[in-house]
Design a protein around this motif. Structure first.
Motif, PDB file in Angstrom:
ATOM      1  N   ASP A   1       3.132   2.387   9.231  1.00  0.00           N
ATOM      2  CA  ASP A   1       3.284   1.045   8.657  1.00  0.00           C
ATOM      3  C   ASP A   1       2.567   1.011   7.313  1.00  0.00           C
ATOM      4  O   ASP A   1       1.353   0.872   7.250  1.00  0.00           O
ATOM      5  N   GLU A   2       3.351   1.167   6.260  1.00  0.00           N
ATOM      6  CA  GLU A   2       2.787   1.162   4.905  1.00  0.00           C
ATOM      7  C   GLU A   2       3.205  -0.092   4.147  1.00  0.00           C
ATOM      8  O   GLU A   2       3.151  -0.136   2.926  1.00  0.00           O
ATOM      9  N   LEU A   3       3.610  -1.109   4.876  1.00  0.00           N
ATOM     10  CA  LEU A   3       4.095  -2.335   4.262  1.00  0.00           C
ATOM     11  C   LEU A   3       2.951  -3.269   3.912  1.00  0.00           C
ATOM     12  O   LEU A   3       1.992  -3.413   4.673  1.00  0.00           O
ATOM     13  N   GLN A   4       3.084  -3.900   2.762  1.00  0.00           N
ATOM     14  CA  GLN A   4       2.124  -4.926   2.387  1.00  0.00           C
ATOM     15  C   GLN A   4       2.565  -6.235   3.028  1.00  0.00           C
ATOM     16  O   GLN A   4       3.748  -6.473   3.228  1.00  0.00           O
ATOM     17  N   ARG A   5       1.598  -7.064   3.309  1.00  0.00           N
ATOM     18  CA  ARG A   5       1.892  -8.328   3.974  1.00  0.00           C
ATOM     19  C   ARG A   5       1.342  -9.494   3.167  1.00  0.00           C
ATOM     20  O   ARG A   5       0.379  -9.350   2.432  1.00  0.00           O
ATOM     21  N   THR A   6       1.984 -10.636   3.356  1.00  0.00           N
ATOM     22  CA  THR A   6       1.504 -11.861   2.714  1.00  0.00           C
ATOM     23  C   THR A   6       0.272 -12.336   3.461  1.00  0.00           C
ATOM     24  O   THR A   6       0.006 -11.880   4.580  1.00  0.00           O
ATOM     25  N   PRO A   7      -0.482 -13.279   2.898  1.00  0.00           N
ATOM     26  CA  PRO A   7      -1.652 -13.805   3.621  1.00  0.00           C
ATOM     27  C   PRO A   7      -1.288 -14.397   4.990  1.00  0.00           C
ATOM     28  O   PRO A   7      -2.093 -14.391   5.905  1.00  0.00           O
TER      29      PRO A   7
END
Length: 151
Positions: free
Chosen positions: A80-86
């Motif tokens: 899981d290399e995904l960036q996430r929102t707050p």
């Protein structure tokens, strides 16, 4: 675990509904008039289609989970290399970057079920469920050695 529980509850509710509808269909057939028998048969078709649909989806989920377990045992599950929102949602640009990488891997190895599995995950992360499902079906077919349909 939460997804499995939700699936089990939904399946149980559907089975209950199929039994309920099926019993109504049988009651209509038992009435014996031409119209009620016709409606009864028509009503019985709905649970048959529903059971078939539920069975096919359950098979799909089991096969996809088996592939995930095999890939995990090989150490090949996508990281899981995904960036996430707050708020915890996947950032769309991040999902697009990972998707482009997975697509390139799949184009480089089109007969490898592992690359199709990872592409299916990338499609899912990009919220493209129909293509994710087709990619996973292709991964399952490649893994099982069955002929594959073109995407």
């Amino acid at each position: 675990m939460r997804a499995k529980l939700s699936y089990a509850i939904t399946a149980a509710v559907l089975v209950f509904y199929f039994v309920l509808v099926g019993s109504r269909g049988v009651m209509l057939i038992q009435s014996g008039t031409l119209i009620t028998v016709t409606f009864g048969v028509a009503v019985l078709i709905l649970p048959v289609i529903g059971v078939w649909f539920l069975w096919k989806n359950t098979q799909f989920v089991r096969r996809a989970n088996a592939l995930a377990a095999e890939l995990d045992a090989e150490g090949g599950l996508p990281v899981d290399e995904l960036q996430r929102t707050p708020g915890g949602r996947i950032d769309r640009d991040s999902a697009d970057k990972v998707f482009a990488k997975r697509r390139a891997e799949t184009e480089a190895a089109p007969d490898d079920w592992r690359s199709w599995f990872r592409l299916a995950v990338a499609y899912h992360d990009a919220r493209d469920t129909p293509r994710a499902r087709k990619a996973m079906q292709r991964a399952i077919a490649l893994h099982d050695g069955r002929p594959v349909q073109q995407l």
